[in-house]
Design a protein around this motif. Structure first.
Motif, PDB file in Angstrom:
ATOM      1  N   THR A  53      33.035 -11.374  -3.302  1.00 23.23           N
ATOM      2  CA  THR A  53      34.272 -10.682  -1.993  1.00 23.23           C
ATOM      3  C   THR A  53      34.218  -9.417  -2.686  1.00 23.23           C
ATOM      4  O   THR A  53      35.280  -7.863  -2.003  1.00 23.23           O
ATOM      5  N   ALA A  54      33.066  -9.390  -4.243  1.00 20.09           N
ATOM      6  CA  ALA A  54      33.584  -7.768  -4.631  1.00 20.09           C
ATOM      7  C   ALA A  54      32.143  -7.203  -4.287  1.00 20.09           C
ATOM      8  O   ALA A  54      31.019  -7.457  -3.045  1.00 20.09           O
ATOM      9  N   ASP A  57      32.020  -5.852  -8.731  1.00 14.66           N
ATOM     10  CA  ASP A  57      31.859  -7.182  -9.825  1.00 14.66           C
ATOM     11  C   ASP A  57      30.356  -7.692  -9.034  1.00 14.66           C
ATOM     12  O   ASP A  57      30.317  -8.096  -8.004  1.00 14.66           O
ATOM     13  N   THR A  65      40.371   0.611  -3.085  1.00 11.85           N
ATOM     14  CA  THR A  65      40.814  -1.087  -3.323  1.00 11.85           C
ATOM     15  C   THR A  65      38.876  -1.481  -3.626  1.00 11.85           C
ATOM     16  O   THR A  65      39.801  -2.627  -3.311  1.00 11.85           O
ATOM     17  N   MET A  66      38.201  -0.831  -3.182  1.00 14.18           N
ATOM     18  CA  MET A  66      36.915  -1.990  -3.132  1.00 14.18           C
ATOM     19  C   MET A  66      36.103  -2.698  -4.457  1.00 14.18           C
ATOM     20  O   MET A  66      35.669  -1.114  -5.254  1.00 14.18           O
ATOM     21  N   ALA A  67      36.823  -3.680  -4.909  1.00 16.50           N
ATOM     22  CA  ALA A  67      36.757  -3.682  -6.369  1.00 16.50           C
ATOM     23  C   ALA A  67      34.971  -3.906  -6.395  1.00 16.50           C
ATOM     24  O   ALA A  67      34.164  -4.169  -4.756  1.00 16.50           O
ATOM     25  N   VAL A  76      37.880   1.175 -10.317  1.00 13.31           N
ATOM     26  CA  VAL A  76      37.840   1.228  -9.229  1.00 13.31           C
ATOM     27  C   VAL A  76      39.270   2.605  -8.909  1.00 13.31           C
ATOM     28  O   VAL A  76      38.708   3.110  -7.679  1.00 13.31           O
ATOM     29  N   HIS A  77      39.956   1.991  -9.747  1.00 17.59           N
ATOM     30  CA  HIS A  77      41.037   2.817  -9.500  1.00 17.59           C
ATOM     31  C   HIS A  77      41.976   3.333 -10.979  1.00 17.59           C
ATOM     32  O   HIS A  77      41.625   2.520 -12.198  1.00 17.59           O
TER      33      HIS A  77
END
Lengths: 494, 371
Positions: free
Chosen positions: A154-155, A149, A145-147, A381-382
């Motif tokens: 916030t990533a 960008d 879940t660690m984006a 990431v997913h």
């Protein structure tokens, strides 16, 4: 179900797991195991100048001056004089099995304290990538879940990458300049422990750290630390692991199997039906003739196996792993011993250090790989193709292999109608600490204690050395250790 | 110098901790306790003049996660906390002795400091089948916690398992796992839930105890208000996106990368009371929502079962415009905690010193702005 996480998620998992080993192994060495080898009270008698000389002779670590060690010694003195010894009260100080000179003991005490500060700083890697440590929250089925960008605050962005780089570099420096020199220095005084605590001689590693986006459970070729097992200390052959050959007994465990105590079950068919038949508490002793544990007894093709850093390093060494081989050989050369010393209590403790050293180097490479992949424009990431349980088949079953700091970890699951129908874990301390099986074959802890020399049966420090060398998961196995440790001691004394 | 006379302040001084960093520590504790800044001097005074309290740390059905959290303490550092602030006389994971010698450490402190030592419990207590599912040295956790905890000055249940049963109590709860307060009622018990507890709240609790001579005021679930008085949701850095109706819809989508609200990804922040967003973790480095993952609700009674499935959105807060229903839940709990607040802790401490009673009402608000 063939859910493959994207490369960024694979690399972030490697970084998180490498950080886990890099932090956990030194904590084990300095805070959970060192006091078996280091006499804290003896450090009061040290000449700080001698300690400085010793420290400077084995490492470039800057905190090595006479006044620094004198300061540590003064603090230790004040602490002892306070009369409140806290966690050090009733230790085995003065025991004849302690062999380090006072100067080396003082160095170790200083590094015990330094490592306490160091570990809480470097594990911030987990907070950066997973929110918090312990129990980070970022792993999800299909990725993380660690984006990522570079244009978001916030990533994962350049800011966080810089912090990761700083922390991994700090970790590597400490391991190279403090942990490894300390390990080799302490080991040089305890070479007799290379002939104690051998145990089973069978070693199992599931392998870890996939380096590309493939499923490592079915295709282990991408694993940085290889999968395999070794039987009877024979390093010439690394056997291929087949999870179907794993089965658990409950012959000496407080569980019932429908098929009786002689049966063994593969985890997909595993049963967990507790049925306590031990003495009514409070009791003094358990007997190994009856059931005596809450752990089951896992076996590979009938063999009891040791898991953990030694198993991983031996499988890697025997498989010709370049970095592992290089570092094992450096350590053996410095100690002027051959590879046969690895099958021991000392070998177990040394393997943990060597693994930390290997991973501290490689983690920085994985961070570079992650940066390079982001540079290519990949921010995935997913893999959400199977995120919704409605996309799952009506029935499915799976197995997941990984390594934890303490050893091989496997989970087996059966899914039916979108829900878990059956779940079994076989965890490292179950392999190592499990009781005897139907044929009376002991597990790794018990087997390693056979033949341990005990100088003072009331203060069996030597037993602790071997048990601690496995880095037991105390939370799960404490009840075994206390009763079982004493029992084995008693057998030995007779 | 006898053991009883060595104070925390002296201990820090002896170990070379400067006056400046000592006051910094007291200031951090004042903030963590949600007290006005002028309380720093009172905390410093109390901490400096009180002897190092003996602490016995008991582990039962646990994963040592709270022990790991203890090792992450930064203000004061874990070395200071374990060696200078407290006298950690029994802790199976970190203590030097084992077996009989470890038992001796436990008994020595229990006898010498009867009624004065602090107990921290980590892990749940199995009660089914007379407690046979967790034994240490042949005695059950149930027996041990009653014996050791029963003669303590106070018991702190560290982590959700010790507070409410936690993961071991999750269905089908094979061992009848419960929190400490279900089996011990004769001594003050404080719950510091969380998976694990955040060590900054443990430190603050100890300092509060030394400063005010009693445990801090709690809500109806036994949690101190300074750490569990307000909702995650109300201090969340992503709250503005919630109010604006901007939600992450998939891991790694544009909204997720831009830090939009995780409500639709299953975040339990609207139902969870914890100071997580304010104090954060690992020296303020980050917190779960900062890693793009919703709050798992780990500090609430009933975690795990009441918060799973983790990735399904909260049933009673369906999408945008949920303010009313989410806040109704919150208001009910706040009404409960206010009653407890006026009866305990800080208020009585302030009464004793003649401070105006009305001030307590603003205490939480004043200090939480520093996060």
């Amino acid at each position: 179900m063939g859910i493959q996480p994207p490369l960024n998620a694979v690399l972030m998992r490697n970084l998180i797991e490498a950080a886990q080993y890099i932090q956990d192994h030194p904590v084990h060495f300095y805070h959970l195991h060192a006091l078996d080898w280091v006499d804290v009270v003896s450090a009061l008698k040290a000449d700080p100048g001698g300690t400085a000389e010793l420290a400077q002779s084995i490492s470039d670590w800057p905190l090595s001056g006479k006044s620094y060690f004198a300061g540590v010694q003064n603090k230790l003195k004040a602490f002892v004089e306070s009369g409140q010894l806290g966690p050090f009260a009733n230790g085995y100080w003065g025991h004849s099995a302690y062999k380090l000179p006072p100067e080396a003991n003082l160095m170790a005490v200083a590094h015990y304290l330094e490592a306490l500060d160091w570990q809480r700083d470097i594990i911030r890697i987990h907070a950066v990538l997973g929110g918090k440590n312990p129990h980070l929250q970022t792993y999800v089925v299909g990725g993380m879940t660690m984006a990522i960008d570079l244009n978001s605050q916030t990533a994962l962005n350049a800011n966080r990458i810089a912090l990761l780089k700083k922390l991994f570099t700090k970790a590597k420096t400490f391991i190279e300049q403090v942990y490894i020199p300390d390990l080799l220095a302490v080991a040089s005084f305890y070479k007799n422990w290379a002939a104690i605590g051998e145990g089973l001689g069978n070693y199992l590693a599931y392998g870890d750290f996939p380096q590309s986006a493939v499923d490592p459970t079915t295709d282990p070729s991408s694993l940085y630390l290889p999968r395999g097992y070794i039987l009877g200390k024979d390093l010439s052959t690394v056997h291929e692991v087949d999870h179907k050959k794993i089965a658990e007994y409950v012959s000496r465990s407080w569980y019932d199997y429908a098929g009786g105590d002689g049966a063994s079950l593969h985890p997909w068919d595993g049963e967990t039906t507790p049925n306590y038949s031990g003495p009514k508490p409070p009791y003094d002793f358990l007997t190994t003739d009856a059931k005596y544990s809450w752990l089951k007894s896992p076996r590979y093709d009938g063999h009891a196996m040791e898991v953990g850093p030694l198993a991983r390093m031996l499988v890697a060494y025997a498989s010709g792993h370049e970095s592992v081989k290089e570092k094992v050989d450096i350590a053996l050369k410095k100690l002027d011993v051959g590879p046969e010393i690895l099958f021991s209590t000392l070998g177990r403790t040394a393997a943990r250090g060597i693994e930390t050293w290997v991973l501290a180097e490689t983690a920085l490479k994985w961070l570079d790989d992650l940066i390079a992949n982001i540079k290519r424009g990949d921010v995935a990431v997913h893999n959400g193709a199977k995120w919704d349980p409605a996309t799952w088949p009506k029935e499915a079953q799976g197995v997941g292999f990984t390594e934890a700091p303490r050893g091989a970890l496997g989970h087996w699951v059966k899914i039916k109608d979108g829900a878990i129908e059956h779940y079994q874990c076989v965890v490292p301390s179950t392999w190592n600490g499990g009781p005897r099986d139907a044929s009376g074959q002991p597990g790794a802890y018990e087997s390693a204690l056979v033949g341990t020399p005990i100088a003072d049966e009331e203060n069996p420090l030597e037993v602790l050395r071997t048990i601690h060398s496995f880095d037991p998961c105390m939370a799960c196995a404490a009840h075994i250790l206390d009763a079982e440790g004493r029992e084995v001691t008693r057998i030995k004394v007779q | 110098m006898t053991a009883e006379k060595i104070t925390l302040g002296q201990g820090l001084q002896k170990r070379g901790v400067s006056r400046r960093s000592f006051l910094k520590f007291c200031g951090a504790m004042t903030a963590a306790l949600a007290l006005p800044a002028r309380y720093t001097s009172r905390i410093a005074e109390a901490v400096e003049t009180k002897p190092r309290p003996p602490l016995l740390w008991l582990e039962y059905q646990d994963c040592a996660g709270n022990t790991e959290s203890l090792l992450r303490a930064s203000q004061p550092t874990v070395a200071q906390l374990v060696l200078d602030v407290l006298s950690v006389d029994y802790h199976e994971t970190i203590m030097a002795p084992a077996g009989h010698q470890a038992e001796k450490s436990l008994r020595d402190t229990m006898e010498k400091y009867k009624g004065q030592y602090i107990v921290v419990v980590e892990g749940s207590i199995p009660t089914k089948d007379d407690g046979v599912y967790c034994t240490i040295g042949g005695r059950t956790a149930l027996d041990l916690v009653k014996d050791i905890g029963g003669s303590a000055a106070a018991v702190i249940a560290a982590g959700t398992c010790a507070a409410y049963g936690g993961l071991p109590a999750a269905a089908p709860d094979p061992t009848g796992a419960v929190g400490v307060s279900k089996v011990l009622s004769t001594v003050p018990i404080l719950n510091l839930p969380g998976c694990p507890m955040n060590v900054i709240n443990l430190t603050a609790t100890v300092v509060h105890y030394l400063t005010f001579g009693e445990l801090p005021a709690v809500d109806q679930f036994g949690r101190p208000l300074f750490a569990y008085g307000e909702r995650i949701h109300d201090h969340c850095e992503r709250r503005a996106h919630y109010d604006a109706g901007q939600y992450a819809e998939a891991w790694g989508d544009e909204g997720h990368r831009k830090g939009w609200c995780l409500y639709k990804m299953g975040c339990k922040g609207p139902e969870t009371y914890h100071n997580c967003p304010v104090v954060r973790w690992n020296e303020g480095t980050n917190w779960p929502i900062g890693a793009g993952h919703g709050c798992a609700g780990c500090a609430e009674p009933g975690f795990w079962d009441s918060m799973t499935p983790f990735y399904r959105r909260l049933p009673n807060t369906p999408g945008f415009g949920v303010e009313t229903s989410a806040d109704k839940v919150g208001l009910g709990v706040v009404a409960g905690v206010t009653g407890a607040f006026t009866m305990h802790g800080l208020v009585s401490a302030m009464r004793a010193t003649g401070e105006p009673l009305a001030e307590h009402e603003t205490i939480n608000k004043e200090e939480n702005t520093d996060g």
